[in-house]
Each structure stands twice: as C-alpha cells, then as structure tokens.
Write a protein that holds these residues in place. Structure first.
Motif, PDB file in Angstrom:
ATOM      1  N   UNK A  84       0.811  -1.228   0.000  1.00 63.89           N
ATOM      2  CA  UNK A  84       0.000   0.000   0.000  1.00 63.89           C
ATOM      3  C   UNK A  84       0.833   1.262   0.000  1.00 63.89           C
TER       4      UNK A  84
ATOM      5  N   UNK B  20     -10.197 -11.806 -11.643  1.00 59.41           N
ATOM      6  CA  UNK B  20     -10.165 -11.713 -10.179  1.00 59.41           C
ATOM      7  C   UNK B  20     -10.277 -13.111  -9.553  1.00 59.41           C
ATOM      8  N   UNK B  21      -9.834 -13.245  -8.303  1.00 62.62           N
ATOM      9  CA  UNK B  21      -9.951 -14.537  -7.624  1.00 62.62           C
ATOM     10  C   UNK B  21     -11.421 -14.830  -7.364  1.00 62.62           C
ATOM     11  N   UNK B  22     -11.759 -16.128  -7.385  1.00 63.00           N
ATOM     12  CA  UNK B  22     -13.162 -16.512  -7.269  1.00 63.00           C
ATOM     13  C   UNK B  22     -13.329 -17.468  -6.094  1.00 63.00           C
ATOM     14  N   UNK B  23     -14.323 -17.195  -5.263  1.00 65.13           N
ATOM     15  CA  UNK B  23     -14.582 -18.012  -4.086  1.00 65.13           C
ATOM     16  C   UNK B  23     -15.945 -18.664  -4.249  1.00 65.13           C
TER      17      UNK B  23
ATOM     18  N   UNK C 148      -4.948 -15.435   4.918  1.00 61.18           N
ATOM     19  CA  UNK C 148      -4.188 -15.905   3.767  1.00 61.18           C
ATOM     20  C   UNK C 148      -4.133 -14.835   2.697  1.00 61.18           C
ATOM     21  N   UNK C 149      -3.115 -14.950   1.847  1.00 61.59           N
ATOM     22  CA  UNK C 149      -3.018 -14.094   0.679  1.00 61.59           C
ATOM     23  C   UNK C 149      -3.405 -14.908  -0.540  1.00 61.59           C
ATOM     24  N   UNK C 150      -4.268 -14.331  -1.374  1.00 60.91           N
ATOM     25  CA  UNK C 150      -4.743 -15.033  -2.555  1.00 60.91           C
ATOM     26  C   UNK C 150      -4.468 -14.133  -3.758  1.00 60.91           C
ATOM     27  N   UNK C 151      -3.777 -14.655  -4.750  1.00 66.30           N
ATOM     28  CA  UNK C 151      -3.475 -13.851  -5.932  1.00 66.30           C
ATOM     29  C   UNK C 151      -4.572 -14.007  -6.971  1.00 66.30           C
ATOM     30  N   UNK C 152      -4.509 -13.182  -8.021  1.00 67.40           N
ATOM     31  CA  UNK C 152      -5.572 -13.199  -9.017  1.00 67.40           C
ATOM     32  C   UNK C 152      -5.570 -14.505  -9.799  1.00 67.40           C
TER      33      UNK C 152
ATOM     34  N   UNK D 110     -12.386  -6.244 -11.748  1.00 67.40           N
ATOM     35  CA  UNK D 110     -11.209  -5.458 -12.090  1.00 67.40           C
ATOM     36  C   UNK D 110     -11.298  -4.810 -13.455  1.00 67.40           C
TER      37      UNK D 110
ATOM     38  N   UNK E 278      -4.656 -10.385  -2.743  1.00 68.42           N
ATOM     39  CA  UNK E 278      -5.656  -9.918  -1.772  1.00 68.42           C
ATOM     40  C   UNK E 278      -5.459 -10.670  -0.467  1.00 68.42           C
TER      41      UNK E 278
ATOM     42  N   UNK F  73     -16.364 -12.841  -6.248  1.00 62.05           N
ATOM     43  CA  UNK F  73     -15.062 -12.637  -6.865  1.00 62.05           C
ATOM     44  C   UNK F  73     -14.481 -11.343  -6.320  1.00 62.05           C
ATOM     45  N   UNK F  74     -13.156 -11.348  -6.155  1.00 67.18           N
ATOM     46  CA  UNK F  74     -12.481 -10.233  -5.489  1.00 67.18           C
ATOM     47  C   UNK F  74     -11.238  -9.856  -6.289  1.00 67.18           C
ATOM     48  N   UNK F  75     -11.031  -8.556  -6.451  1.00 64.92           N
ATOM     49  CA  UNK F  75      -9.903  -8.056  -7.236  1.00 64.92           C
ATOM     50  C   UNK F  75      -8.623  -7.941  -6.426  1.00 64.92           C
ATOM     51  N   UNK F  76      -7.541  -7.596  -7.115  1.00 60.45           N
ATOM     52  CA  UNK F  76      -6.215  -7.523  -6.521  1.00 60.45           C
ATOM     53  C   UNK F  76      -6.125  -6.523  -5.376  1.00 60.45           C
ATOM     54  N   UNK F  77      -5.301  -6.859  -4.402  1.00 61.90           N
ATOM     55  CA  UNK F  77      -4.929  -5.911  -3.368  1.00 61.90           C
ATOM     56  C   UNK F  77      -6.026  -5.565  -2.378  1.00 61.90           C
ATOM     57  N   UNK F  78      -7.178  -6.244  -2.448  1.00 63.48           N
ATOM     58  CA  UNK F  78      -8.245  -5.943  -1.492  1.00 63.48           C
ATOM     59  C   UNK F  78      -7.948  -6.621  -0.160  1.00 63.48           C
TER      60      UNK F  78
ATOM     61  N   UNK G 209      -8.262  -3.199  -4.510  1.00 59.94           N
ATOM     62  CA  UNK G 209      -7.907  -2.203  -3.505  1.00 59.94           C
ATOM     63  C   UNK G 209      -9.025  -1.841  -2.549  1.00 59.94           C
ATOM     64  N   UNK G 210     -10.016  -2.702  -2.421  1.00 60.13           N
ATOM     65  CA  UNK G 210     -11.144  -2.431  -1.526  1.00 60.13           C
ATOM     66  C   UNK G 210     -10.802  -2.929  -0.122  1.00 60.13           C
TER      67      UNK G 210
END
Lengths: 372, 424
Positions: free
Chosen positions: A265, A279-282, A291-295, B36, B283, B295-300, B314-315
């Motif tokens: 940041x 985007x990552x999908x859950x 945890x960290x989850x990448x795209x 995104x 994220x 679905x969630x974008x990068x850096x959130x 970034x959310x």
C-alpha cells in the motif's frame, strides 16, 4: 540519478533444494504476485536509475521470460533501459561467469560505455524497498570508495550464510568476514554496494589480471584496509530468500499487517509483469482465513495461514494450512496440504496427503493436468 | 501506402444516463465491471483477440477516465508502430465546429482518420456491451455473402423483442426489413449495434447524410443503405451478450459472474480479457473473514463477511461488516460493522462504521423511478457516508454526505441525496 544499476542474478544455491531446479533464485515467486527480482528492479526504477543490467547465468530461462519486456518497471526508454547479460562466448573469452566480479568484468565494455559516475550493485535474491538516492548521498558525504548497505540481524539469527561486518564509530568497515561459522557482530552485508564506476572498472581489471573472480573476497575484503569502505545501516524490511526456510518465512511475512502495508500500500510500489488474470473466485465451501490469494485463483475449500500465488485451483474438501502454493497449481478434491511449498505448474491428485513435519516439505509431482 | 484490411471504430462517447450516479463523473464505457475490468475492456479485448490492431475510440462525455485507462493501449497490445489505438475526441474545425451529434456523425467527423489506413472494411462497435465475439468470423461471413453491410444480430425471446431494433431476414440471412422497437415484432433477431461496412459504402452514406441532424447508424445510415439497394446481411450471434444499460441489468450481469460455472466465463484461457491493472498485490483475507460465492480483485483486504458479491481492486472491508449481493468498486473503504445489502458502490467511496445499506421496504424513487429501481442502493464515485446512518432501497447517494443529510439518521427507501461538486 547519477548511477547505473547492476543486478547479480546468476547464482544457484543448493539450500533452495528442488526449488532451484526450475529457475534462478531471482526468478522465485514472492509475496503472491511478484518475482524476487521485481524488488531490486522496482527499487532502481523508483530511484530514477535509467540504465540497469541484469547478469544471469544459472537456469536463466524463467528469469529471461520474466524480463522479456522492460516496460513493467518503466525501463522502456530511449535513454538507458534494461539490459540482460547472459554469459557468452567471444573471441577472447569462453568461460562462464567464474564469480560475481568476473560476471561484471566480462561485461566491462558496458561499464565503460556508460557515462553515469556511480554504480549501484544489488543481488537479485533479496526482498526489500530502498531509495538508492539516500544511499548515494551518504556515500558522497562519507567520501567513501565503496558503501555497503548493511543490516543488524536479530541476535539469534544464523549469520553463517552472510557476509558479517564490523564498523568503527565513523561507520567505516574495519572487518568483513565472509560466511563465518562464529561471528563477532550481528551486522551483515545485504549485498547492495555503491561505488564510483571508474573505481569499479579499475578494481575489476586488476582482479582479472590476478585471476581473482569474486567481488566479496577479492575486492571488498582484499581492499578493506586500503580503500574507504563504509557501511550504510538499513533498518527497514530486508530478507534474503536463498534457503528454503528463509524463502518460506519471507512469504509468510507478507501475512503480517505491517509488511503488507509497507510493500502493497505504501508508495513507492513494487512493479511486476502483468499477467491479465481474472479476479480470484470463491465458490460455495470456500473458507479462507489469514491468507493471501493472488488473481486467477479459484477456491472451493479451506485455506488457512497460507500464500496462494496466481491461478491456483483448490478443489472441494481440501485443507491447506501453513503452506505456500506457487503459480498455476491444480489441487484435486479432498487433498490435505500442511507446512508445504508446492512447486509451480504442478497438479496434485485428489485424495492425497502432504505434510511437512519437522521441516517445510517441498511438493513436486509432475502429474498430467486433469482435463477440467 | 499503409493498408489495413479492417479497422474498428469504437463509440465510447455516451453518458449512459440510465446508470444514474454511476456515470455522473465518467462515461459509461469506463464504468467498472466484474471486479477489475471496465466495460470498454470487452470490445477492446475482442478487437485484439480477433486480430484487429487499429482501433479509433470516439470519446465525448467525461473522457478523462477513459483517456487514462486507454493510454497508448499497452494492456491490449494496441501500442503499435502502425495503427494501434487512437482516442478521437470532437475537435474544432475552420468552418463548422460541433460536438458529435450522433453515432454516425461521430464517424463522419473522423473520415480522415479512417482514410489514413485505407481500409477495405470498417467495424463499428459500441463501448457498452459485455460479450466475447470473434469479429474475424463475422468478417468471413461478410465476405462470403458479398455483403455491403453486415449487422450482428442475436435471437431474443419474442416477448422482449419490442425493446430492440429488430431485423427481418430471409433464409439466406439477407435483410429485408427493419423495425425499431416494434409493438408486434415479426422476428426475434435483435441488432446488437455491431456493424461491418465496406468502407466505400459507408463513406458514401456518411457524406450523403452529412447534413442530417443527430445522424445515427440505426436510424439513418442503415435505412439509407437499405433504400439504396445495398446488400445488407444479418450475422447471427448465439453467445453471451449483455447490454448493461440499466442499473438492474448491470447488477445482474455482475452477479452472473459468481455462478459456479458462469455462462460468461472469465477464466477461459483462449479468449482473455485485458485491462489496465495498476494494483497487482494479492488480496488478503483475515482470520475472521468469510467469503463465499464472490469474486475479489487484486490488493483488497477483507476482514468481514462477503457473500454473493463482486469486489474490485484495492477495496477494504472492515471487521464485522457483512456484504451481500453487492458490487463494490476499486479503492472503496468500508469501515467496521457495516451491513450492505444489494448495493452498487462506485470507486473511492468511504462508508462509515455501523452504516446499514439496503434496508426496509421498497418504495419508488422520487427522483427517477425508471433509473433507481430493482431495490438497489446506488452510490456514486468519491461519496462519503457518515457512520451510523441507515439507507433504504431504490436510493441513490452522490457526494460527501454528513449526518445532517439523514433525517433521524435515515435515508428512506426511494430517497436521493446528490451533492454536486463537493469533491472538487
């Protein structure tokens, strides 16, 4: 910026175990979305260094692929740019790089052709964020011949894989031990150096004439009493990833809020090659904690205290705990993974169990990818 | 002389007023979609995936975001030595200077741009549809039929056909007639607003119709070509295509992305959608977070609970916050213990702690019941919502709001707060 950058990214290290079978350490994925060399490259770009040379040798294919375009780090410029130097056979040389000093010596024509008065040397296997302008100001202020960026390590840290430094009250380096079994100090060299370009050329030529090829033993330690070598204390986050444990730990560090804020940041940012993943999908059944989850990831089950790199697929009823899953791994249903590093592009079959007991287990299977 | 077989002209100048406060500060093609992406990423990616490397993007309404998003086209590989992407705003001329008055008028004003590439065919696209389409296949159809104009059309349910421009074609797909939003449709083939013209035919039509006010493809150019006896063909398209023109359809199209295997699948390898991503960090989901069907974008960073939602890059979603059935766009920050139901929250908003969005019974919106319906809460870019307030359904908020703007700490269903210019 009055300096060029050199990134030493050619080394191998047996302490990476199977992880270095596939790639140079500098190309190791770090922090979910990055490669290790992104940190050195972004630092140079953010410090407004315009010309950067990356010296590669060991297993460079993956690294070369990552560096195939320089635009991600803003090096696609008319002036300067990003240069990648692999060892090459020429009329008067048919050696591989015999050491770090030789790697630079074999590219001495590049060093001679530049016009910037200073050179900043960094290794490609460290995770850190630094403004080189401040180091250069310090270097000039101290009238140093060489400035070594150094860091105080925790008292319990194992220093036997680092260069250990002792400085006097003026910060001049009075002792430099390479990889000592027992060390007198807990200040180590981060492998980041600043010196005048002319000075470097002179030292490299002289070492080469004497068949000496290592920058640390043949230049830093040898010249220690003759030249003014200063230490610049760096106190922010810095980690070398060149062992399995430190690699694992560095990735886990990104789960800490302060480390995340610092790298993700706070300005300036770390850049990397953009992969155009969704985007990552859950899905239903996903239960992700700390945890960290990448795209590009698709998650269907439990993930805890882990780092999932880009495009990881996690099937149903899996448990992933305290693990690092590298890029593009497919994990079948009902799989348990604990204390592991899973190698990239791997396919783990359903109903399998992987657990590192005393040490982190490295998982690599070479299974055929399921047809989805 | 350079020659490109086909170049694309992408119409991206419209406001998209039916998206209400979402398009108060940006043109509709720049509105976020699917976590995104921006809406314009879909036609742009379709172009490069179809082998079209020359794209003119016509902008007019609020173009800043679009301009900076497109840049020199790097994300779509449209930074080219010859061709590539060019943004084409309206410009002043020595004799008459005017805005783009209609879709065809915008193309007419840029004839010089097209002539630079000396193309055989020109593809006309609009920047506000979500779909994946291979324009090369459409061009093959156009050539095979020796058409002068080919219109992409898709079958729609007959009962909905009266909302569209309908084409009536014979067995060979040759178009016989058009009906614009007919009451009793005689065909279910709806025009998608995607056309391939032989450039010579289009140029002639544009010049002949240059004095037509508000010159429009559907209303003027296509009928003109038809009347002149040109060969018009309908290219039937059967894939996913969504006009996200209303808040309801926009919300629905986003929600479709979170199905287990979505009809519109962003995860396919062979037809990637590209976008400009300035946030690349992974994220983070905290120890207390719950995320399902989202679905969630990068850096959130997610500290609360998220169900059935599309979250941008970034959310930040705070502790104890529950988000359901909502769309949250880039860099919006949601504090702790907030409840969000069926809301669309645009970029850079700040939602104070213990706020409740989307509560109570539905009531028709008093400003515009056509736009703000579907039970949604819609919050425009850069808005601020003070802590502790509750907001009903079919509501809209834009600007920096304070507790005083909410009588009894509450914005009732159907109400609107728009504070213009506050963020300047």
């Amino acid at each position: 910026m009055k300096a060029i950058g050199i990134i030493l990214a050619g080394g191998n290290n047996s302490r990476m175990q199977e992880l270095s079978n596939k790639r140079a350490i500098a190309a190791m994925p770090v922090g979910g979305s990055y490669r290790c060399i992104d940190f050195a490259l972004s630092n140079m770009s953010n410090s407004h260094i315009q010309t950067v040379a990356v010296l590669t040798q060991y297993n460079a294919r993956s690294l070369n692929e990552h560096l195939s375009s320089s635009k991600w780090w803003d090096f696609g410029r008319k002036h300067g740019g990003l240069f990648v130097f692999n060892p090459t056979v020429t009329a008067d040389n048919s050696w591989w790089y015999r050491g770090t000093a030789d790697a630079m010596y074999q590219n001495i024509s590049f060093l001679k052709r530049c016009h910037e008065p200073y050179v900043i040397i960094s290794s490609g296997d460290c995770v850190y964020k630094i403004d080189f302008n401040r180091v250069l100001d310090y270097h000039i202020e101290k009238k140093a011949d060489i400035t070594v960026v150094c860091k105080d390590m925790a008292p319990e840290a194992d220093l036997s894989r680092f260069g250990v430094i002792r400085m006097n009250e003026d910060a001049r380096v009075i002792e430099f031990e390479e990889k000592p079994m027992v060390s007198q100090s807990n200040t180590i060299s981060t492998g980041i150096y600043i010196m005048r370009r002319r000075q470097l050329i002179e030292m490299l030529e002289r070492s080469a004439a004497e068949d000496r090829w290592d920058f640390v033993t043949d230049i830093l330690i040898r010249y220690k009493n003759m030249k003014r070598i200063y230490g610049y204390k760096f106190s922010d986050y810095w980690n070398n990833i060149a062992t399995v444990d430190s690699y694992y730990q560095t990735n886990m560090d990104f789960l800490k809020p302060d480390v995340r804020k610092y790298f993700f940041r706070d300005e300036p940012r770390i850049y990397s090659k953009v992969d155009d993943l969704p985007p990552a999908k859950y899905n239903t059944g996903s239960d992700v904690r700390n945890s960290l989850i990448a795209s590009g990831c698709i998650i269907n089950s439990k993930v805890e205290n882990s780092v999932l790199f880009k495009k990881v697929f996690v099937g149903k009823n899996c448990v992933i705990k305290n693990s690092v899953i590298l890029n593009d791994v497919y994990i079948g249903d009902n799989t348990h993974i604990e204390n592991c590093i899973v190698e990239s592009r791997d396919t783990l079959k359903a109903n399998t169990y992987y657990c590192g007991d005393k040490a982190i287990k490295i998982v690599f299977e070479n299974n055929e990818r399921y047809v989805l | 002389m350079v020659q490109k077989e086909m170049i694309a002209m992408l119409l991206a100048g419209g406001q998209g007023s039916r998206l209400g406060v979402l398009t108060a500060k940006v043109a509709k093609p720049a509105v976020a979609f699917g976590g995104k992406y921006s809406i314009i990423d879909f036609p742009l990616s379709n172009c490069i995936n179809s082998g079209i490397d020359t794209v003119g993007v016509l902008t007019q309404y609020q173009p800043l975001r679009l301009n900076s998003h497109i840049g020199i086209g790097i994300p779509w590989d449209l930074d080219r030595n010859s061709g590539g992407v060019t943004v084409l705003p309206p410009y002043e001329k020595s004799d008459n200077s005017e805005w783009y008055t209609g879709t065809a008028n915008a193309i007419y004003q840029n004839i010089t741009y097209i002539e630079n590439y000396n193309p055989e065919y020109v593809l006309i696209l609009s920047g506000d549809h979500i779909y994946k389409m291979d324009y090369e296949v459409m061009l093959d159809f156009h050539k095979e039929k020796h058409a002068d104009v080919t219109i992409a059309a898709m079958p729609v349910p007959l009962e909905e056909a009266s909302r569209f421009g309908i084409v009536i074609a014979d067995k060979d797909r040759k178009i016989q007639e058009f009906e614009e939003k007919p009451e009793h449709p005689r065909s279910n083939l709806a025009s998608m607003g995607i056309y391939i013209f032989n450039w010579s035919v289009l140029k002639e039509a544009l010049c002949a119709m240059k004095d037509q006010s508000g010159c429009d493809f559907g209303k003027h150019i296509i009928p003109y070509c038809h009347d002149k006896g040109q060969n018009l063909y309908a290219y039937e398209y059967n894939g996913y295509w969504k006009d996200v023109g209303t808040l309801g359809s926009y919300w629905e199209a986003n929600m479709e992305l979170i199905d287990l295997i979505p009809v519109f699948n962003l995860y396919e390898e062979y037809w990637k959608i590209y976008t400009k991503s300035d946030i690349i960090a992974p994220q983070y989901l905290s120890s207390d977070s719950v995320v399902e069907r989202s679905i969630i974008g990068e850096g959130s960073e997610i500290y609360g609970q998220v169900y059935n939602s599309v979250i941008g890059s970034g959310v930040v979603i705070g502790n104890g916050t529950v988000v359901r059935d909502s769309i949250i766009m880039k860099n919006t920050k949601i504090e702790d213990h907030v409840t969000i139901n069926k809301s669309i929250i645009a970029r850079n908003c700040q939602i104070g702690s213990s706020v409740t969005l989307g509560t109570g019974e539905e009531a028709p919106n008093r400003l515009n019941a056509e736009i703000y319906s579907f039970g949604l809460v819609t919050i425009g870019e850069d808005s601020v919502i003070p802590e502790g307030v509750s907001v009903g359904k079919n509501t809209a908020i834009a600007g920096v709001t304070e507790t005083a703007d909410y009588p009894d700490g509450c914005l009732k269903s159907g109400e609107v707060i728009i504070k213009a210019g506050d963020s300047l």
